[in-house]
Design an enzyme around this catalytic site. Structure first.
Site, PDB file in Angstrom:
ATOM      1  N   GLU A  64      20.584  21.004 -53.318  1.00  0.00           N
ATOM      2  CA  GLU A  64      21.996  20.876 -53.682  1.00  0.00           C
ATOM      3  C   GLU A  64      22.663  19.902 -52.718  1.00  0.00           C
ATOM      4  OE1 GLU A  64      24.120  24.577 -54.073  1.00  0.00           O
ATOM      5  OE2 GLU A  64      25.967  23.692 -53.273  1.00  0.00           O
ATOM      6  N   GLU A  90      33.598  19.483 -50.925  1.00  0.00           N
ATOM      7  CA  GLU A  90      34.134  20.821 -51.146  1.00  0.00           C
ATOM      8  C   GLU A  90      35.424  20.921 -50.342  1.00  0.00           C
ATOM      9  OE1 GLU A  90      31.108  24.263 -51.746  1.00  0.00           O
ATOM     10  OE2 GLU A  90      30.305  23.013 -50.134  1.00  0.00           O
TER      11      GLU A  90
END
Length: 349
Positions: free
Chosen positions: A216, A221
Site C-alpha cells: 500500500e 492522508e
C-alpha cells in the site's frame, strides 16, 4: 688533446640532457581523464587519474552534491537530475570533473480531470459498503450523488451526518482497480481536503492480492484533528499499520491544509539508487519523504512496489486514526467536502 676535449664536451651534453629529461617526468599536477561527464539517472562511469604527484598519499574522492552523483574510488553513479562536482585530491593537489545529469523527462500517459457530469466508469468504480475500511471507520460508502458526484470540474466526495444502513454517517470512495493501474512513474493529484475533527481523506494506491502482502502506498492522508499536516506512508507484509511498523513521513504547513487546493505527487522510480527503486512524496513540489528499496526489504518481502498498483480516493469519518480524538459533528453545519481537481500519471520517455 682536441679529441679529449671533444669527448668531455659530449659527455657533459649527454649528462645535462639526461638531467633535463629526468626533470621533465617529475609532475606537480593531478590530472583526470575527464573534465566533464554526462550521465543519465542510474548510469555509472569511472573517472581515472592519468597523472599525479609522486607521493604515498591515497587519492581521496568527494562529490559536492551526493544527491545528484556519488563517487567511490573514482566510480561515479548518477542519482538525480542536476550537477555535481567530483573532486580527486592527493595531498595539496586536486582535480575536478563536472557531472551533469539531465532531469528525467516524463510524458503524460493517463489523466482524469473530472469534467462533465458523470464519473468515467472506464476509470473508476464507486464502492458501496459499510465495512469500516478495516479501520473501524464510521461511514457507509454509497454511490448516491449526495456522496459521490462531479461538480465544477472536480470530483466531490461528501461526508454527511445521517443514519444509513446501520451507520450514522455516509461518504464516498472510488477505486480504479482492474481499470487503471500502473507501475512506476509520477502520480499526481490536485485536491482540497475538508476541515473538521474526525475527517480522514486519502489519496492512495494498492497492489493486487491480499493486504498487506500486496503493498500500500499512501500518497496523502490527512486527519482533521491535525489540521496543518499531510501524511504519507508505505504498508507491507511485515511493516504495516496493524503492527505499527509501517514507514511514514509527514509535512507540516504554515496554515491549515484544508484552506486551499494542494498538489500531491509521488515519484516512483525504478533502479534509481545503486540499482534499487525509490519512492518520493511531495506536497506542492516540496519533498516530504523518500522511501528506498534495500536487499533486506526484498528478502523479507517488504518491497512489493515493483508491480501494478491502482488508485483509491476516499473520505472516511472516524476510525482508529481519523477518530482518535473523536468526531466533531458541528462540522456538518457546513458541507464536508473532499474535492479532487485531477489525477494524472506521467511515465519516463
Amino acid at each position: 688533446m682536441k679529441h679529449i676535449l671533444t669527448v668531455l664536451v659530449l659527455l657533459l651534453t649527454l649528462i645535462t640532457s639526461a638531467c633535463s629529461e629526468d626533470k621533465a617526468v617529475v609532475t606537480y599536477e593531478l590530472i583526470l581523464d575527464k573534465s566533464t561527464l554526462n550521465l543519465t539517472i542510474g548510469e555509472k562511469s569511472i573517472i581515472n587519474v592519468v597523472e599525479a604527484p609522486a607521493t604515498n598519499e591515497p587519492v581521496v574522492w568527494t562529490s559536492d552534491n551526493e544527491t545528484v552523483a556519488s563517487v567511490f574510488y573514482g566510480n561515479v553513479t548518477a542519482l538525480a537530475g542536476g550537477t555535481a562536482i567530483i573532486t580527486a585530491t592527493v595531498g595539496d593537489y586536486s582535480a575536478q570533473c563536472e557531472v551533469v545529469v539531465p532531469e528525467p523527462e516524463y510524458q503524460l500517459v493517463w489523466e482524469d480531470n473530472f469534467d462533465g457530469t458523470t464519473l468515467n466508469d472506464d476509470n473508476w468504480t464507486i464502492e458501496v459498503n459499510g465495512n469500516g475500511g478495516g479501520n473501524q471507520e464510521l461511514q457507509y460508502y454509497t454511490d448516491r450523488p449526495e456522496n459521490v458526484r462531479l461538480e465544477d470540474g472536480c470530483l466531490v466526495l461528501e461526508a454527511r451526518k445521517e443514519p444509513y444502513s446501520g451507520k450514522q454517517y455516509t461518504s464516498g470512495r472510488i477505486i480504479s482497480k482492474n481499470k487503471q493501474d500502473f507501475t512506476y512513474g509520477k502520480m499526481e493529484a490536485r485536491l482540497k481536503v475538508p476541515h473538521g475533527k474526525g475527517t480522514w481523506p486519502a489519496f492512495w494506491m494498492l497492489g493486487y492480492g491480499s493486504w498487506p502482502r500486496c503493498g500500500e502506498i499512501d500518497i496523502m492522508e490527512h486527519v482533521g484533528y491535525d489540521p496543518k499536516t499531510f501524511h504519507c506512508a508505505l504498508h507491507t507484509q511485515n511493516k504495516n499499520g496493524m503492527n505499527g511498523q509501517n514507514v511514514h513521513g509527514e509535512q507540516t504547513l504554515d496554515n491549515d491544509v484544508a484552506d486551499e487546493f494542494h498538489v500531491l505527487t509521488m515519484e516512483w522510480v525504478q533502479n534509481e539508487f545503486m540499482g534499487y527503486d525509490r519512492i518520493h512524496i511531495y506536497v506542492d513540489g516540496v519533498e516530504t519523504k523518500t522511501f528506498g528499496e534495500t536487499t533486506q526489504l526484498q528478502d523479507s518481502g517488504d518491497w512489493p512496489f515493483n508491480d501494478r498498483f491502482y488508485f483509491i480516493l476516499n473520505l472516511a469519518i472516524g476510525g482508529n486514526w481519523g477518530g482518535a480524538q473523536g468526531v466533531d459533528d458541528s462540522m456538518f453545519n457546513e458541507p464536508v467536502l473532499f474535492k479532487v481537481d485531477y489525477v494524472k500519471v506521467y511515465q519516463l520517455k
